[in-house]
Scaffold this motif. Structure first.
Motif, mmCIF file in Angstrom:
data_model
loop_
_atom_site.group_PDB
_atom_site.id
_atom_site.type_symbol
_atom_site.label_atom_id
_atom_site.label_comp_id
_atom_site.label_asym_id
_atom_site.label_seq_id
_atom_site.Cartn_x
_atom_site.Cartn_y
_atom_site.Cartn_z
ATOM 1 N N MET A 38 0.825 -1.210 0.000
ATOM 2 C CA MET A 38 0.000 0.000 0.000
ATOM 3 C C MET A 38 0.862 1.265 0.000
ATOM 4 S SD MET A 38 -3.187 -1.033 2.458
ATOM 5 C CE MET A 38 -2.212 -1.596 3.849
ATOM 6 N N LEU A 39 2.164 1.091 0.141
ATOM 7 C CA LEU A 39 3.092 2.217 0.216
ATOM 8 C C LEU A 39 3.955 2.322 -1.038
ATOM 9 C CD1 LEU A 39 4.242 1.556 3.886
ATOM 10 C CD2 LEU A 39 2.576 3.259 3.131
ATOM 11 N N GLU A 40 3.400 1.910 -2.156
ATOM 12 C CA GLU A 40 4.219 1.820 -3.372
ATOM 13 C C GLU A 40 4.846 3.142 -3.780
ATOM 14 O OE1 GLU A 40 1.467 1.770 -7.158
ATOM 15 O OE2 GLU A 40 0.725 0.335 -5.675
ATOM 16 N N ILE A 42 6.347 5.160 -1.774
ATOM 17 C CA ILE A 42 7.567 5.386 -0.980
ATOM 18 C C ILE A 42 8.372 4.121 -0.728
ATOM 19 C CG2 ILE A 42 6.577 7.385 0.198
ATOM 20 C CD1 ILE A 42 6.474 5.449 2.725
ATOM 21 N N ALA A 43 7.896 2.969 -1.190
ATOM 22 C CA ALA A 43 8.570 1.712 -0.857
ATOM 23 C C ALA A 43 9.236 1.080 -2.075
ATOM 24 C CB ALA A 43 7.586 0.730 -0.234
ATOM 25 N N ILE A 44 10.406 0.531 -1.837
ATOM 26 C CA ILE A 44 11.080 -0.356 -2.782
ATOM 27 C C ILE A 44 11.003 -1.737 -2.132
ATOM 28 C CG2 ILE A 44 13.258 -0.975 -3.889
ATOM 29 C CD1 ILE A 44 14.061 2.007 -3.665
ATOM 30 N N ILE A 45 10.341 -2.668 -2.804
ATOM 31 C CA ILE A 45 10.091 -3.997 -2.238
ATOM 32 C C ILE A 45 10.598 -5.011 -3.252
ATOM 33 C CG2 ILE A 45 8.352 -5.496 -1.208
ATOM 34 C CD1 ILE A 45 6.468 -2.984 -1.261
ATOM 35 N N LEU A 46 11.704 -5.673 -2.940
ATOM 36 C CA LEU A 46 12.358 -6.552 -3.907
ATOM 37 C C LEU A 46 12.568 -7.949 -3.354
ATOM 38 C CD1 LEU A 46 15.191 -4.075 -4.997
ATOM 39 C CD2 LEU A 46 12.969 -4.414 -6.109
ATOM 40 N N VAL A 47 12.640 -8.913 -4.238
ATOM 41 C CA VAL A 47 13.017 -10.281 -3.895
ATOM 42 C C VAL A 47 14.120 -10.751 -4.827
ATOM 43 C CG1 VAL A 47 10.851 -11.056 -2.834
ATOM 44 C CG2 VAL A 47 11.128 -11.223 -5.309
ATOM 45 N N ALA A 48 14.969 -11.615 -4.293
ATOM 46 C CA ALA A 48 15.951 -12.341 -5.098
ATOM 47 C C ALA A 48 15.354 -13.721 -5.338
ATOM 48 C CB ALA A 48 17.274 -12.452 -4.351
ATOM 49 N N VAL A 49 15.299 -14.132 -6.590
ATOM 50 C CA VAL A 49 14.659 -15.402 -6.930
ATOM 51 C C VAL A 49 15.502 -16.194 -7.932
ATOM 52 C CG1 VAL A 49 12.316 -14.545 -6.513
ATOM 53 C CG2 VAL A 49 13.282 -14.380 -8.793
ATOM 54 N N VAL A 60 12.553 -1.235 1.567
ATOM 55 C CA VAL A 60 13.216 0.063 1.664
ATOM 56 C C VAL A 60 12.141 1.140 1.567
ATOM 57 C CG1 VAL A 60 14.894 1.601 0.571
ATOM 58 C CG2 VAL A 60 15.240 -0.876 0.470
ATOM 59 N N TRP A 61 12.266 2.161 2.386
ATOM 60 C CA TRP A 61 11.392 3.328 2.267
ATOM 61 C C TRP A 61 12.191 4.504 1.750
ATOM 62 C CZ3 TRP A 61 7.956 3.712 7.285
ATOM 63 C CH2 TRP A 61 6.997 2.689 7.252
ATOM 64 N N LEU A 62 11.590 5.247 0.842
ATOM 65 C CA LEU A 62 12.183 6.472 0.319
ATOM 66 C C LEU A 62 11.698 7.623 1.187
ATOM 67 C CD1 LEU A 62 11.508 5.722 -3.432
ATOM 68 C CD2 LEU A 62 13.648 5.367 -2.168
ATOM 69 N N GLU A 63 12.659 8.359 1.736
ATOM 70 C CA GLU A 63 12.362 9.458 2.656
ATOM 71 C C GLU A 63 13.079 10.710 2.145
ATOM 72 O OE1 GLU A 63 13.942 7.779 6.257
ATOM 73 O OE2 GLU A 63 12.247 6.406 6.504
ATOM 74 N N GLY A 64 12.450 11.400 1.198
ATOM 75 C CA GLY A 64 13.100 12.558 0.588
ATOM 76 C C GLY A 64 14.307 12.113 -0.216
ATOM 77 N N ILE A 65 15.489 12.607 0.163
ATOM 78 C CA ILE A 65 16.710 12.213 -0.550
ATOM 79 C C ILE A 65 17.385 11.005 0.095
ATOM 80 C CG2 ILE A 65 17.124 14.504 -1.503
ATOM 81 C CD1 ILE A 65 19.295 14.843 0.702
ATOM 82 N N ASP A 66 16.725 10.434 1.099
ATOM 83 C CA ASP A 66 17.259 9.257 1.785
ATOM 84 C C ASP A 66 16.509 7.998 1.379
ATOM 85 O OD1 ASP A 66 19.082 10.761 3.244
ATOM 86 O OD2 ASP A 66 17.775 10.914 4.994
ATOM 87 N N SER A 67 17.243 6.921 1.363
ATOM 88 C CA SER A 67 16.702 5.593 1.157
ATOM 89 C C SER A 67 16.979 4.825 2.451
ATOM 90 C CB SER A 67 17.413 4.965 -0.044
ATOM 91 O OG SER A 67 16.802 3.791 -0.453
ATOM 92 N N HIS A 68 15.934 4.318 3.100
ATOM 93 C CA HIS A 68 16.050 3.708 4.425
ATOM 94 C C HIS A 68 15.748 2.214 4.319
ATOM 95 C CE1 HIS A 68 14.501 3.769 8.889
ATOM 96 N NE2 HIS A 68 15.550 2.991 8.708
ATOM 97 N N ILE A 69 16.769 1.384 4.503
ATOM 98 C CA ILE A 69 16.585 -0.065 4.484
ATOM 99 C C ILE A 69 15.956 -0.468 5.819
ATOM 100 C CG2 ILE A 69 17.716 -2.315 4.399
ATOM 101 C CD1 ILE A 69 19.880 -1.027 2.620
#
Length: 148
Positions: A38-40, A42-49, A60-69
């Motif tokens: 639901m946070l697409e 601000i969110a980076i949601i990845l899988v390794a497959v 990961v959440w995008l917070e302005g110029i920051d990327s927060h793992i």
């Protein structure tokens, strides 16, 4: 090792939860992962497959110029096989593409393995948050990577 990094989808959640439950003493719940969709904005949601096998994931959440793992793990059978490196590379690429100039995260002070991984990949400790992990009261180290 042959694998790919792609966007996580809801069908991946059972595989992600298996890794989460086997990796952490205080794991995220299914609803916590589902809420990320639901946070697409601000969110980076990845899988390794590899095929249908989920090998690892990252939130990961995008917070302005920051990327927060916020949450990252690799399945126990896949550790030491460069999966985490692939996930981190994808986070860096996506963060740069979103205009971020820094990636940061918190890591348990006792988690030397994770600290060593991030330091090998250019992260530096920039602070410590006392009692960050409420369930244990453990301190967190704050690490950052400045992006070019």
């Amino acid at each position: 090792m042959d694998f790919m990094i792609r966007d996580m989808n809801k069908a991946d959640i059972p595989g992600v939860l298996k890794i989460e439950l086997s990796s952490f003493d205080f794991p995220w719940s299914e609803s916590m992962f589902m809420n990320q969709f639901m946070l697409e904005d601000i969110a980076i949601i990845l899988v390794a497959v590899r095929g249908d096998t989920i090998m690892g994931y990252v939130i990961v959440w995008l917070e302005g110029i920051d990327s927060h793992i916020l949450n990252v793990a690799v399945g126990k059978n896949w550790r030491g096989k460069k999966i985490a490196d692939g996930i981190l590379d994808a986070v860096i690429t996506r963060s740069v593409n979103k205009g971020c100039s820094r990636i940061y995260l918190e890591v348990r002070k006792s988690n030397r393995y994770a600290q060593d991984f991030y330091k090998r990949n250019g992260f530096q400790v920039i602070g410590e948050e006392e009692g960050y992990y409420g369930e244990t009261g453990e301190n967190a180290l704050i690490l950052e990577l400045i992006l070019d």
